[in-house]
Design a protein around this motif. Structure first.
Motif, PDB file in Angstrom:
ATOM      1  N   ASN A  60      84.627  32.371  37.153  1.00 49.01           N
ATOM      2  CA  ASN A  60      84.573  31.153  37.953  1.00 49.01           C
ATOM      3  C   ASN A  60      85.971  30.563  38.123  1.00 49.01           C
ATOM      4  O   ASN A  60      86.803  30.647  37.210  1.00 49.01           O
ATOM      5  CB  ASN A  60      83.712  30.089  37.259  1.00 49.01           C
ATOM      6  CG  ASN A  60      82.343  30.597  36.894  1.00 49.01           C
ATOM      7  OD1 ASN A  60      81.402  30.481  37.662  1.00 49.01           O
ATOM      8  ND2 ASN A  60      82.214  31.186  35.700  1.00 49.01           N
ATOM      9  N   THR A 110      72.196  31.389  37.329  1.00 49.77           N
ATOM     10  CA  THR A 110      71.859  32.800  37.099  1.00 49.77           C
ATOM     11  C   THR A 110      71.260  33.023  35.714  1.00 49.77           C
ATOM     12  O   THR A 110      70.681  34.074  35.451  1.00 49.77           O
ATOM     13  CB  THR A 110      73.109  33.700  37.219  1.00 49.77           C
ATOM     14  OG1 THR A 110      74.010  33.423  36.134  1.00 49.77           O
ATOM     15  CG2 THR A 110      73.814  33.496  38.555  1.00 49.77           C
ATOM     16  N   ALA A 114      79.680  32.360  42.686  1.00 51.69           N
ATOM     17  CA  ALA A 114      80.101  31.502  43.797  1.00 51.69           C
ATOM     18  C   ALA A 114      80.337  32.286  45.087  1.00 51.69           C
ATOM     19  O   ALA A 114      80.497  31.680  46.156  1.00 51.69           O
ATOM     20  CB  ALA A 114      81.364  30.737  43.416  1.00 51.69           C
ATOM     21  N   MET A 115      80.353  33.616  45.007  1.00 50.83           N
ATOM     22  CA  MET A 115      80.543  34.426  46.212  1.00 50.83           C
ATOM     23  C   MET A 115      79.379  34.269  47.184  1.00 50.83           C
ATOM     24  O   MET A 115      79.518  34.506  48.380  1.00 50.83           O
ATOM     25  CB  MET A 115      80.704  35.902  45.840  1.00 50.83           C
ATOM     26  CG  MET A 115      82.040  36.265  45.240  1.00 50.83           C
ATOM     27  SD  MET A 115      82.106  37.994  44.717  1.00 50.83           S
ATOM     28  CE  MET A 115      81.725  38.855  46.240  1.00 50.83           C
ATOM     29  N   GLY A 116      78.200  33.914  46.681  1.00 56.45           N
ATOM     30  CA  GLY A 116      77.065  33.734  47.578  1.00 56.45           C
ATOM     31  C   GLY A 116      75.744  34.084  46.933  1.00 56.45           C
ATOM     32  O   GLY A 116      75.680  34.549  45.787  1.00 56.45           O
ATOM     33  N   GLU A 117      74.672  33.853  47.663  1.00 53.58           N
ATOM     34  CA  GLU A 117      73.323  34.027  47.124  1.00 53.58           C
ATOM     35  C   GLU A 117      73.041  35.465  46.700  1.00 53.58           C
ATOM     36  O   GLU A 117      72.395  35.704  45.677  1.00 53.58           O
ATOM     37  CB  GLU A 117      72.290  33.584  48.159  1.00 53.58           C
ATOM     38  CG  GLU A 117      72.257  32.077  48.394  1.00 53.58           C
ATOM     39  CD  GLU A 117      71.144  31.672  49.335  1.00 53.58           C
ATOM     40  OE1 GLU A 117      70.287  32.527  49.648  1.00 53.58           O
ATOM     41  OE2 GLU A 117      71.132  30.500  49.764  1.00 53.58           O
ATOM     42  N   GLU A 118      73.505  36.434  47.486  1.00 54.51           N
ATOM     43  CA  GLU A 118      73.212  37.835  47.164  1.00 54.51           C
ATOM     44  C   GLU A 118      73.881  38.237  45.854  1.00 54.51           C
ATOM     45  O   GLU A 118      73.271  38.902  45.012  1.00 54.51           O
ATOM     46  CB  GLU A 118      73.680  38.748  48.301  1.00 54.51           C
ATOM     47  CG  GLU A 118      73.342  40.223  48.085  1.00 54.51           C
ATOM     48  CD  GLU A 118      71.864  40.481  47.911  1.00 54.51           C
ATOM     49  OE1 GLU A 118      71.522  41.393  47.096  1.00 54.51           O
ATOM     50  OE2 GLU A 118      71.043  39.805  48.548  1.00 54.51           O
ATOM     51  N   GLU A 119      75.141  37.839  45.675  1.00 52.65           N
ATOM     52  CA  GLU A 119      75.846  38.147  44.431  1.00 52.65           C
ATOM     53  C   GLU A 119      75.164  37.454  43.250  1.00 52.65           C
ATOM     54  O   GLU A 119      74.963  38.063  42.196  1.00 52.65           O
ATOM     55  CB  GLU A 119      77.308  37.709  44.535  1.00 52.65           C
ATOM     56  CG  GLU A 119      78.114  37.833  43.249  1.00 52.65           C
ATOM     57  CD  GLU A 119      78.486  39.259  42.872  1.00 52.65           C
ATOM     58  OE1 GLU A 119      79.232  39.437  41.889  1.00 52.65           O
ATOM     59  OE2 GLU A 119      78.033  40.195  43.566  1.00 52.65           O
ATOM     60  N   GLU A 125      81.506  23.373  41.083  1.00 47.52           N
ATOM     61  CA  GLU A 125      80.492  24.039  41.906  1.00 47.52           C
ATOM     62  C   GLU A 125      80.357  25.511  41.542  1.00 47.52           C
ATOM     63  O   GLU A 125      79.243  26.068  41.577  1.00 47.52           O
ATOM     64  CB  GLU A 125      80.844  23.888  43.388  1.00 47.52           C
ATOM     65  CG  GLU A 125      80.664  22.487  43.951  1.00 47.52           C
ATOM     66  CD  GLU A 125      81.802  21.552  43.557  1.00 47.52           C
ATOM     67  OE1 GLU A 125      81.665  20.344  43.787  1.00 47.52           O
ATOM     68  OE2 GLU A 125      82.829  22.042  43.024  1.00 47.52           O
ATOM     69  N   ASP A 126      81.472  26.160  41.219  1.00 47.44           N
ATOM     70  CA  ASP A 126      81.412  27.558  40.770  1.00 47.44           C
ATOM     71  C   ASP A 126      80.569  27.667  39.505  1.00 47.44           C
ATOM     72  O   ASP A 126      79.721  28.559  39.369  1.00 47.44           O
ATOM     73  CB  ASP A 126      82.822  28.079  40.471  1.00 47.44           C
ATOM     74  CG  ASP A 126      83.581  28.496  41.715  1.00 47.44           C
ATOM     75  OD1 ASP A 126      83.245  27.996  42.808  1.00 47.44           O
ATOM     76  OD2 ASP A 126      84.508  29.313  41.600  1.00 47.44           O
ATOM     77  N   ALA A 174      76.843  27.380  40.027  1.00 48.29           N
ATOM     78  CA  ALA A 174      76.259  28.630  40.526  1.00 48.29           C
ATOM     79  C   ALA A 174      76.042  29.614  39.383  1.00 48.29           C
ATOM     80  O   ALA A 174      75.045  30.354  39.364  1.00 48.29           O
ATOM     81  CB  ALA A 174      77.168  29.233  41.590  1.00 48.29           C
ATOM     82  N   LYS A 215      72.082  36.605  42.990  1.00 45.01           N
ATOM     83  CA  LYS A 215      70.801  37.262  42.741  1.00 45.01           C
ATOM     84  C   LYS A 215      70.987  38.537  41.939  1.00 45.01           C
ATOM     85  O   LYS A 215      70.225  38.825  41.002  1.00 45.01           O
ATOM     86  CB  LYS A 215      70.118  37.580  44.081  1.00 45.01           C
ATOM     87  CG  LYS A 215      68.743  38.209  43.927  1.00 45.01           C
ATOM     88  CD  LYS A 215      68.112  38.465  45.297  1.00 45.01           C
ATOM     89  CE  LYS A 215      66.739  39.119  45.154  1.00 45.01           C
ATOM     90  NZ  LYS A 215      66.127  39.379  46.495  1.00 45.01           N
TER      91      LYS A 215
END
Length: 371
Positions: A74, A87, A49-54, A79-80, A83, A56
């Protein structure tokens, strides 16, 4: 046969929450591979949930197909979890604040809302994840009756493991033992202890949790983590084996290289006196200690340093005696008479006084060669 305690490493999640620490994708992969090769039981690899880079980076770890369970952290938020599912990770940890302090003043909710939200998230995770850890944040400040209520409800929902977090690191071993022993009587599923080291008791508290019946421990390499850090993998693993006499799957000989790897990638120097992996922890300086290990290493060491990938060493300080110098020379195959040893001792003590620190073996041998 008693079930072995699981070591669940969170270096790539809680460890990365240490101020100024961030691991890029190749660094995460290096750490994950090293831990798996050492025999870790589980890896908590980040917070999608920290963002797209994390997310990925976590997906790339999943793609490695490492032979160990990977889980993500999470909040108790759908929503967390969504995400995390994206992955491809096998397991999810769902963390919910359980103390009145955090329920009221962090979530600004009440117990009824928390239980309802917990149920909603766990039921959702049951459809998407293969393994669910329910993390009880700030459990050390929570009402014991409420913790028991959560455990019973979590078991009905099909949670696989429950994590008790001493989030502020405020507990001590005796209270850990008695409080957690009470909880184990309520639980039919494994309980995990997640220690923080704010008062320097993370390792002791982790052992107390095991003695109370907990079956899993959360650890990080070198104790890396938020504020004062977490329970250190190397300390917990060695203490489990040599203090509690428990089976440990981890290859202890890899602990030193693991510590070096993580400290280098985190750009944090390992303190010289850090248990197990510190530079000085198998070095003897006192003449009494040096004399003792000459006779039997067990006089001053509870386990061989080779068992954790280290070696014995000596450093010679202002209390160095004649027989310590003779022992060093003989151990290196150097013959000496009393006059030669007396002269070397005099030069050694003068050099120690000049530098205001002990001398390593190689420095003393340098004095021998220059004489």
């Amino acid at each position: 046969m008693e079930q072995r305690v699981l070591l669940c490493d969170t270096t790539l999640r809680d460890g990365e929450q240490a101020p100024g620490v961030e691991f890029d994708r190749p660094e995460k992969e290096k750490i994950a591979r090293a831990l798996v090769e050492a025999g870790i039981d589980e890896l908590e690899v980040g917070v999608p949930a920290m963002g797209e880079e994390e997310a990925k980076r976590i997906s790339q770890l999943v793609a490695l197909k490492l032979p160990v369970r990977l889980i993500t952290w999470n909040r108790v938020v759908l929503e967390d979890l969504a995400a995390s599912y994206r992955t491809g990770v096998e397991g999810v940890a769902i963390s919910l604040p359980v103390s009145e302090q955090q329920i009221k003043h962090k979530l600004r909710k009440d117990r009824a809302w928390l239980l309802e939200q917990m149920g909603r998230c766990v039921r959702d995770a049951k459809k998407e994840a293969g393994y669910i850890v329910l993390g009880l944040e700030d459990a050390s400040r929570a009402d014991i009756a409420f913790l028991k209520e959560i455990i019973k409800e979590a078991q009905k929902l099909g949670v696989d493991r429950i994590r008790f977090a001493d989030t502020l690191g405020i507990m001590e071993p005796l209270s850990i033992f008695f409080k957690l022993q009470d909880l184990t009587r309520e639980a039919d599923i494994p309980l995990e202890f997640h220690a923080h080291n704010d008062l320097g008791m993370a390792t002791a508290n982790s052992l107390a949790a095991v003695q109370a019946g907990f079956k899993a421990l959360s650890v990080t390499v070198g104790g890396l983590g938020e504020r004062a850090g977490n329970a250190a993998l190397e300390e917990v693993a060695v203490a489990l084996k040599y203090t509690l006499k428990q089976e440990v799957r981890l290859d202890l000989k890899r602990l030193n290289s693991l510590g070096s790897l993580v400290s280098s990638l985190a750009n944090r120097q390992v303190p010289r006196a850090k248990p197990i992996i510190g530079g000085d922890v198998f070095t003897h300086t006192s003449s009494i200690h040096i004399d003792g290990i000459q006779k039997d290493f067990a006089n001053y060491e509870t386990f061989p340093p080779e068992s954790v990938g280290r070696k014995h060493s000596t450093a010679f300080g202002k209390h160095t005696k004649y027989k310590n110098v003779v022992w060093l020379l003989k151990s290196k195959g150097i013959d000496c008479n009393q006059d030669k040893a007396d002269e070397l001792l005099r030069k050694t003590l003068a050099k120690i006084e000049q530098l205001e620190r002990p001398l390593e073996e190689d420095e003393i041998l340098g004095i021998v060669l220059s004489s």
